[in-house]
Design an enzyme around this catalytic site. Structure first.
Site, PDB file in Angstrom:
ATOM      1  N   LYS A 212       0.821  -1.198   0.072  1.00  0.00           N
ATOM      2  CA  LYS A 212      -0.073  -0.015  -0.127  1.00  0.00           C
ATOM      3  C   LYS A 212       1.042   1.005  -0.088  1.00  0.00           C
ATOM      4  O   LYS A 212       1.793   1.491   0.720  1.00  0.00           O
ATOM      5  CB  LYS A 212      -0.919  -0.108   1.194  1.00  0.00           C
ATOM      6  N   SER A 234      -1.889   5.009  -3.516  1.00  0.00           N
ATOM      7  CA  SER A 234      -2.428   5.695  -2.425  1.00  0.00           C
ATOM      8  C   SER A 234      -1.471   6.467  -1.979  1.00  0.00           C
ATOM      9  O   SER A 234      -0.045   6.403  -2.111  1.00  0.00           O
ATOM     10  CB  SER A 234      -2.701   4.712  -1.302  1.00  0.00           C
ATOM     11  N   HIS A 236      -1.685   7.738   1.191  1.00  0.00           N
ATOM     12  CA  HIS A 236      -2.055   7.706   2.649  1.00  0.00           C
ATOM     13  C   HIS A 236      -2.754   8.883   2.776  1.00  0.00           C
ATOM     14  O   HIS A 236      -2.994   9.519   4.054  1.00  0.00           O
ATOM     15  CB  HIS A 236      -0.564   7.851   3.348  1.00  0.00           C
ATOM     16  N   ARG A 239      -1.833  12.114   4.158  1.00  0.00           N
ATOM     17  CA  ARG A 239      -1.333  12.593   5.667  1.00  0.00           C
ATOM     18  C   ARG A 239       0.317  12.202   5.853  1.00  0.00           C
ATOM     19  O   ARG A 239       0.420  12.295   7.262  1.00  0.00           O
ATOM     20  CB  ARG A 239      -2.484  11.521   6.716  1.00  0.00           C
ATOM     21  N   ASP A 267      -7.038   4.274  -3.770  1.00  0.00           N
ATOM     22  CA  ASP A 267      -7.330   4.704  -2.498  1.00  0.00           C
ATOM     23  C   ASP A 267      -7.150   6.295  -2.246  1.00  0.00           C
ATOM     24  O   ASP A 267      -6.226   6.605  -2.809  1.00  0.00           O
ATOM     25  CB  ASP A 267      -6.564   4.298  -1.151  1.00  0.00           C
ATOM     26  N   GLY A 268      -8.313   7.195  -2.152  1.00  0.00           N
ATOM     27  CA  GLY A 268      -8.126   8.517  -2.105  1.00  0.00           C
ATOM     28  C   GLY A 268      -9.264   9.299  -2.331  1.00  0.00           C
ATOM     29  O   GLY A 268      -9.919   9.275  -3.514  1.00  0.00           O
ATOM     30  N   VAL A 270     -12.572   8.669  -1.802  1.00  0.00           N
ATOM     31  CA  VAL A 270     -13.776   7.910  -2.193  1.00  0.00           C
ATOM     32  C   VAL A 270     -15.094   8.441  -1.375  1.00  0.00           C
ATOM     33  O   VAL A 270     -15.081   8.365  -0.223  1.00  0.00           O
ATOM     34  CB  VAL A 270     -13.539   6.367  -2.133  1.00  0.00           C
ATOM     35  N   ARG A 271     -15.873   9.061  -2.004  1.00  0.00           N
ATOM     36  CA  ARG A 271     -16.996   9.863  -1.148  1.00  0.00           C
ATOM     37  C   ARG A 271     -18.182   9.255  -1.826  1.00  0.00           C
ATOM     38  O   ARG A 271     -19.230   9.412  -0.911  1.00  0.00           O
ATOM     39  CB  ARG A 271     -16.923  11.395  -1.166  1.00  0.00           C
ATOM     40  N   ARG A 291     -13.211   7.768   4.905  1.00  0.00           N
ATOM     41  CA  ARG A 291     -13.893   8.676   5.789  1.00  0.00           C
ATOM     42  C   ARG A 291     -15.329   8.086   6.030  1.00  0.00           C
ATOM     43  O   ARG A 291     -16.054   7.990   6.784  1.00  0.00           O
ATOM     44  CB  ARG A 291     -13.995  10.139   5.245  1.00  0.00           C
TER      45      ARG A 291
END
Lengths: 342, 342, 342, 342
Positions: A212, A234, A236, A239, A267-268, A270-271, A291
């Site tokens: 990852k 990703s 992260h 962060r 990954d990043g 995703v809403r 989130r």
């Protein structure tokens, strides 16, 4: 559970740590690490959101995709949608502490299974968090994946053995955690991993190993070469390093290089179900989501997590109806338009 | 000293002249010359910040750069990191006056040496400021560089002689100071320099001569031709001319033309170790840093300056860990992505 | 007079009609026609400002341009700088009414002459305004240019005759005024002009004829063909049509087509000497300036106008010093960088 | 009626559901579905507005287009301008309920006819709304078009028969309504349409059939192939899917593919006569207009609608005067400049 209710309860319970903004774009929480935001100026997280938002779906309604199917196979499991709950730790330090770490892990792992997918659990400067995560996986008969920080190799392998005992589906290392200087301060040093070290890790287990934190074609090719079973494109969540590209910016060229040779996770920010659609169209096999899962867990426990995932699935179905994809395999790059150079 | 404490003290002591914004982007202080901002609309300073912020690091963690080295050699000196404190004058007129000019110079020169690098001291409409700077260099046994305004040649050479007496490491002229119309009003006229004048300056001393304020390939090549030892790619912090490009925009083509033939310094909105990394990756040999040094000096004297430089060094190390650079020489343009045309 | 004082007085006297914003960018006054703003959403005026602001000067200080000359010849007149005061009418309706129309015209025409350049005076739905302008030119012995709205040809020629009597230097038609529907309501119909009509106008007088409001290469070539002596590249300050390009966007290709065959004037958001420099570098022979002249007139009468023009000249000199132009003829396109496609 | 008065009354009567913003850009109302805004983040509606705003008119006034004609022929009708009132339903649920659904339909259909054009009426989860619309068409002797949601084919054909009885000029299906999940909840399922289904619909009637919601070249070609008489390039006002391109972004390539083979209608953020001009120049034969029509109806009934349409016509005439188009057929792509890649 109703999504509005989950969000409303989560907002109350997170006491300002997360504002449950109508657009979760990294502005409110910028710089809040610990907390829910991007590191430093927060611009890596903001950029991830902006860039995925700038990808557009090519609206089409003359076709026969009236009832799209969203399920996929991964690691010999049939998932109801191409989404895994992302590894997140630190309920108290990052999320306001409404749930204990153990309860948070349980909500996420059980809720994900309830929605016919599964969760990743994470590792942290506090080693107990990893145990809390594994316990949640154990309770669900191994339905989950353990992601370990890039510690010294013997520590990683030790943690892999624990994951095997928990009967986890797979293990992984979030190698971008190499930048977590705070972990060294907690006596838990992390760092980059050489090819040799990663090979040792992979050969130490029969479980599929996931890397990852891949953001370049070079490292995606390396991951294939050394026998990893999956990569997660990703940064992260923005962060770790204030100045990174967005995952959606690098995904297309990575997919071009390694699609079919290794499972590509993205990954990043995703809403929504549309975001899942975009990452799949851009070359991912599956996405990670953080989130919304946190909101689900805090706003409604495992049921909240399951409800939120089902909500995302319904949005994904709508996106497929409005583009003409009968199933996940039919989603392709002709169905989206980028608004930036790739 | 703790960086947060230094910043907090500096903010109090600067009484609104500088707001120590979480993003030091030139918006709060725009137009404040005298003061801490860019001239006019402030857009040259804002642009410098924006453009360097838009450069991204290509995150990589599969490698062996676990303990990167940041030291470099310059002018036969071994520096702990590729950073020099920039020449800044006018503690009272520009910074709120918490320190006297002499104390400000002392804090910067001594603090820089304490962090195993060195400082440039500057020249001004008030000629005493240059003397204050030289005195600070003298006290540190010559550990520092004297930058002189583009006065009439005999005045410059006179000032170079004083720098030689102070045993300075090098001297320079910030030729972009040619635009400082206020200096003429103070009876200290400045202006552009012809090749012949610059040659005379260079041949007047055995010290290395630096030309500060180069923003074009043509003038970089001229600097090589006339025998300057270093250039500083700089727009004077956006404080001379409201409508200039950002240094990071012109650096790559300048580096392409003169890299290896002359030392390339870069100056503009260096706020973090990542910014140092970016300038080096874009072709600089070393960077100049101004505002963080000012905050260090006002917030903590020489110790504050040293602490801030060490903080930047730690950030630089982290950036190298997350890109795979074992030492400064390994940092290259493949490690960054621009988000604008170069 | 001091510029700050002029601006402060003008702000008081304009009572909010103009806010004398630190960046005069068309935002405060958007939609204020009548008034000081752009028409409709104001986006044509905002765009003119933005685009000229995005042009950058290539900073250079290794050269001999220590004392640049700014004078130019136009219509056999020697001007102290390449700037003419733009034709503006409607002191009461547009500017708050501090000055009578006659006093406004007098301040602008006399003040421009005082600064060794000259002014254009304009035409309006109220025909008296044109007479007021001509009277001001008469008082200065013909030092000025009369710009006439695109009325019916016989009306234009009648107005040209009056300008001849006033001994004006030149005359012109602001043909983009064709869009002023309000003029028809005042019994003063205007409209586009055919080639034949323009030829008739040009052949009706021995004075040089200027066509104001050219925004395309086609019409610039037409202007040459029919014998006009000058064009003004202008979108009427964004006050005619809400959706036009900025003058600086179309100027380079127009200059490529007609430079040297006709005098090229440029008009749009000239706020500083740098803006004059940019338009000249992009291909103009001379610029028009409106708002700063209005501020000068209202804040300080003819002396205010002269002071503001001299202020712009000083800024222009500084821009020439910092780019290496000894005189206006040396300013060229290599001295600027565009930040948009041209 | 005066446009300012219509707008003022509409603002009062819509009680905050619509703010009648000076720029109707989708920001105030973002996410308000039901209501007047775009779905979700509202970014599809915002983008439609932004992109059409970024198209610029090439100002020209040396020509003979002094009195442009705006009329066009469509479906054998002579319209006074290339604009049709868009199909909108839900006076209570979306517009604040000042008018009953029947009165709203009547105002729009009669007002459009009064201005010598015609209106489309729409279909909804509440089937009575379609009947209300047809009744308004019946009262105007068939002067109107019926747009039906993408229901099951037999339901659509049933609704077409009703439109034939009302003597409507044409019928259509807004196939992008496939994404209206709320309709299924109301027992009125909708979905994508296969080629076979659309052919059946087209062959069921002698009326021209319009396909609304085309955003790709592929589907435009399909529409031609199956015998549709017109397409509407539309993203349903950004109210169906949060992540679509703007209609003006896809129109040029669609026009390139099918212009002349099928009538091309364009729909999205038409707020002024300039917007009509832009869509025509970009390849449309005619535009649809929604919000201004709603304001006209609520602010002034049928007379308000007619006044607003005449206002748009006057703006269109001004745009033609300022670009040199004598009639709608002369409007072409050389008369506009895009500020984005097409």
């Amino acid at each position: 559970m109703d999504i509005k209710e989950i969000r409303s309860l989560a907002k109350d319970r997170m006491k300002g740590v997360c504002n449950l903004c109508s657009e979760c774009n990294g502005i409110y929480c910028s710089g809040q690490v610990p907390g829910m935001g991007g590191t430093g100026s927060g611009r890596a997280m903001k950029r991830s959101y902006e860039k995925i938002s700038q990808v557009k779906l090519n609206l089409k309604t003359i076709h026969e995709a009236k009832k799209p199917e969203t399920n996929i196979m991964i690691f010999n499991q049939n998932l109801s949608l191409p989404l895994i709950s992302a590894p997140v730790t630190g309920s108290e330090i990052n999320m306001g502490g409404y749930l204990s770490e153990a309860d948070y892990c349980k909500a996420v792992v059980s809720g994900s299974k309830m929605a016919d997918t599964f969760a990743m659990i994470g590792d942290s400067g506090n080693p107990q968090f990893y145990i809390d995560g594994l316990n949640a996986i154990t309770e669900e008969n191994g339905c989950g994946i353990a992601i370990i920080k890039p510690r010294e190799n013997n520590k990683i392998i030790e943690n892999i053995k624990k994951a095997e005992i928990a009967n986890a589906l797979a293990v992984g290392v979030d190698i971008d955690g190499a930048g977590l200087v705070t972990m060294a301060l907690l006596g838990q040093p992390v760092g980059p991993k050489s090819k040799a070290e990663l090979k040792e890790i992979i050969s130490s287990t029969n479980l599929p190993v996931i890397l990852k934190g891949i953001m370049t074609v070079e490292e995606a090719l390396l991951a294939v070469e050394i026998g990893a079973k999956a990569i997660v494109v990703s940064n992260h969540g923005g962060r770790i390093l204030d100045d990174t590209l967005a995952p959606i910016e690098v995904l297309p060229e990575i997919a071009k290089a390694v699609k079919g040779k290794i499972t590509i996770m993205a990954d990043g920010s995703v809403r929504s179900g549309r975001d899942i659609f975009k990452y799949i169209a851009a070359g991912a096999d599956i996405v990670l989501c953080a989130r919304p899962i946190i909101w689900g867990a805090i706003g409604g426990g495992s049921e909240g997590v399951a409800s939120y995932i089902n909500h995302l699935k319904n949005e994904l179905i709508q996106a497929m109806i409005l583009t003409g994809a009968n199933n996940i395999g039919e989603i392709n790059s002709d169905m989206i338009s980028y608004n930036f150079d790739i």
